[in-house]
Write a protein that holds these residues in place. Structure first.
Motif, short mmCIF file in Angstrom:
data_model
loop_
_atom_site.label_atom_id
_atom_site.label_comp_id
_atom_site.label_asym_id
_atom_site.label_seq_id
_atom_site.Cartn_x
_atom_site.Cartn_y
_atom_site.Cartn_z
N ASP A 256 0.83 -1.39 0.12
CA ASP A 256 0.09 -0.23 -0.08
C ASP A 256 0.78 1.16 0.06
N LEU A 257 1.86 1.14 0.71
CA LEU A 257 2.88 2.31 1.03
C LEU A 257 4.15 1.81 0.48
N VAL A 258 5.08 2.53 -0.15
CA VAL A 258 6.50 2.44 -0.46
C VAL A 258 7.33 3.56 0.01
N VAL A 259 8.49 3.43 0.74
CA VAL A 259 9.18 4.73 1.17
C VAL A 259 10.58 4.25 0.51
N GLU A 260 11.18 5.15 -0.38
CA GLU A 260 12.60 4.79 -0.72
C GLU A 260 13.55 6.02 -0.56
N ILE A 261 14.40 5.85 0.08
CA ILE A 261 15.42 6.92 0.50
C ILE A 261 16.79 6.72 -0.65
N LEU A 262 17.14 7.99 -1.10
CA LEU A 262 17.93 7.92 -2.32
C LEU A 262 19.33 7.95 -1.67
N ASN B 115 13.00 3.58 -12.84
CA ASN B 115 12.84 2.24 -13.06
C ASN B 115 11.75 1.90 -11.93
N LYS B 116 12.12 2.03 -10.61
CA LYS B 116 11.05 1.69 -9.76
C LYS B 116 9.89 2.36 -9.57
N TYR B 117 9.74 3.76 -9.87
CA TYR B 117 8.69 4.53 -10.22
C TYR B 117 7.64 4.02 -11.18
N GLU B 118 8.35 3.42 -12.31
CA GLU B 118 7.32 2.72 -13.40
C GLU B 118 6.66 1.55 -12.72
N VAL B 119 7.48 0.72 -11.98
CA VAL B 119 7.09 -0.60 -11.66
C VAL B 119 5.88 -0.49 -10.55
N TYR B 120 6.21 0.48 -9.60
CA TYR B 120 5.28 0.70 -8.53
C TYR B 120 4.10 1.20 -9.13
N LYS B 121 4.06 2.11 -10.02
CA LYS B 121 2.79 2.75 -10.82
C LYS B 121 2.16 1.53 -11.32
N GLU B 122 2.64 0.79 -12.19
CA GLU B 122 1.92 -0.31 -12.82
C GLU B 122 1.35 -1.48 -11.88
N SER B 123 2.15 -1.73 -10.93
CA SER B 123 1.68 -2.78 -9.94
C SER B 123 0.57 -2.42 -9.09
N GLY B 124 0.47 -1.08 -9.05
CA GLY B 124 -0.79 -0.46 -7.87
C GLY B 124 -0.10 -0.08 -6.75
N VAL B 125 0.89 0.09 -6.39
CA VAL B 125 1.46 0.81 -5.00
C VAL B 125 0.62 2.33 -5.17
N LYS B 126 -0.17 2.17 -3.99
CA LYS B 126 -1.01 3.24 -3.67
C LYS B 126 -0.23 4.66 -3.43
N GLU B 127 0.86 4.46 -2.75
CA GLU B 127 1.51 5.74 -2.38
C GLU B 127 2.92 5.35 -2.47
N TYR B 128 3.74 6.34 -3.09
CA TYR B 128 5.07 6.20 -2.94
C TYR B 128 5.92 7.36 -2.72
N TRP B 129 6.84 7.25 -1.50
CA TRP B 129 7.51 8.22 -1.02
C TRP B 129 8.96 8.14 -1.37
N ILE B 130 9.53 9.24 -1.79
CA ILE B 130 10.89 9.39 -2.10
C ILE B 130 11.48 10.38 -1.45
N ILE B 131 12.46 10.02 -0.61
CA ILE B 131 13.21 10.94 0.46
C ILE B 131 14.67 11.36 -0.30
N HIS B 132 14.89 12.37 -0.47
CA HIS B 132 16.40 12.72 -0.46
C HIS B 132 16.85 13.49 0.61
N PRO B 133 18.11 12.43 1.31
CA PRO B 133 18.63 12.99 2.72
C PRO B 133 19.53 14.22 2.38
N ASN B 134 20.32 14.22 1.30
CA ASN B 134 21.03 15.51 0.97
C ASN B 134 20.34 16.74 1.07
N GLU B 135 19.19 16.56 0.31
CA GLU B 135 18.73 17.88 0.11
C GLU B 135 17.27 17.93 1.24
N CYS B 136 17.13 17.20 2.11
CA CYS B 136 16.15 17.22 3.12
C CYS B 136 14.74 17.28 2.44
N THR B 137 14.77 16.57 1.60
CA THR B 137 13.10 16.70 0.87
C THR B 137 12.64 15.32 0.72
#
Length: 202
Positions: A120-126, A137-159
């Motif tokens: 339901d939720l995926v969190v990836e930390i760059l 790559n993961k954005y595409e497969v998460y979207k196609e497979s139906g992951v409802k929410e995808y969080w991408i965290i960029h530690p260096n930019e704190c975003t």
């Protein structure tokens, strides 16, 4: 093909251009983390940095405590997530990823090998070297497979950017950073204070 032959196929650089399935994946004996995305091998280039580990640990802890005694479960890498397209047979699955953190609310998707089907939720930390994999790559497969929410965290930019699945397409949030509190739509009642997540950074 013998098990050693399969292992050599993975370790030999030209084999990185081959196509593999979860059935192949199960035969490999490798010390490093490997993911399959549409049959292509992706190796982890280096161990995660300290900032990555601290952020992952904090978010997982917050999710774990929030979900205590609830049906949804939080998992932290290494944890195999198989994303079937045609069928759930090992020979047909060619995408096996290890999200930094994921939440699965359907207990039928969990077995002893991990998760089969979209969390339901995926969190990836760059991390250095994996940005293209996570952002494309993961954005595409998460979207196609139906992951409802995808969080991408960029530690260096704190975003943090949240992609929410709406009518089979991801809708991006604004960029969140220090001072923001974010709420998940996929995990009911869960909020995260980014001041706490990015404490001591920048």
């Amino acid at each position: 093909m013998e098990k050693d032959d399969l292992k050599n196929r993975v370790e030999d650089p030209p084999s990185l251009y081959g196509h593999y399935t979860y059935a192949d994946y199960l035969t490999w004996q490798m010390d490093e983390m490997v993911e399959l995305i549409k049959g292509k091998i992706f190796k982890q280039v280096a161990a995660p940095r300290v900032s990555h580990q601290r952020i992952a640990g904090l978010i997982f802890t917050r999710l774990f405590l929030h979900l205590e005694k609830k049906q949804c479960e939080a998992f932290i890498a290494p944890f195999d997530v198989r994303l079937p397209v045609k069928s759930k047979r090992n020979e047909d699955i060619d995408t096996v990823v290890q999200p930094d953190i994921c939440v699965v609310c359907d207990p039928d998707k969990i077995d002893e090998l991990g998760c089969v089907g979209a969390p339901d939720l995926v969190v990836e930390i760059l991390s250095p070297g994996n940005n293209k994999k996570e952002l494309q790559n993961k954005y595409e497969v998460y979207k196609e497979s139906g992951v409802k929410e995808y969080w991408i965290i960029h530690p260096n930019e704190c975003t943090l950017i949240i992609y929410t699945l709406i009518e089979d397409k991801y809708q991006a949030s604004r960029i969140f950073t220090h001072g923001d509190k974010v709420a998940s739509q996929a995990v009911e009642g869960f909020t995260l204070d980014l001041e706490e997540v990015f404490e001591g950074m920048m």
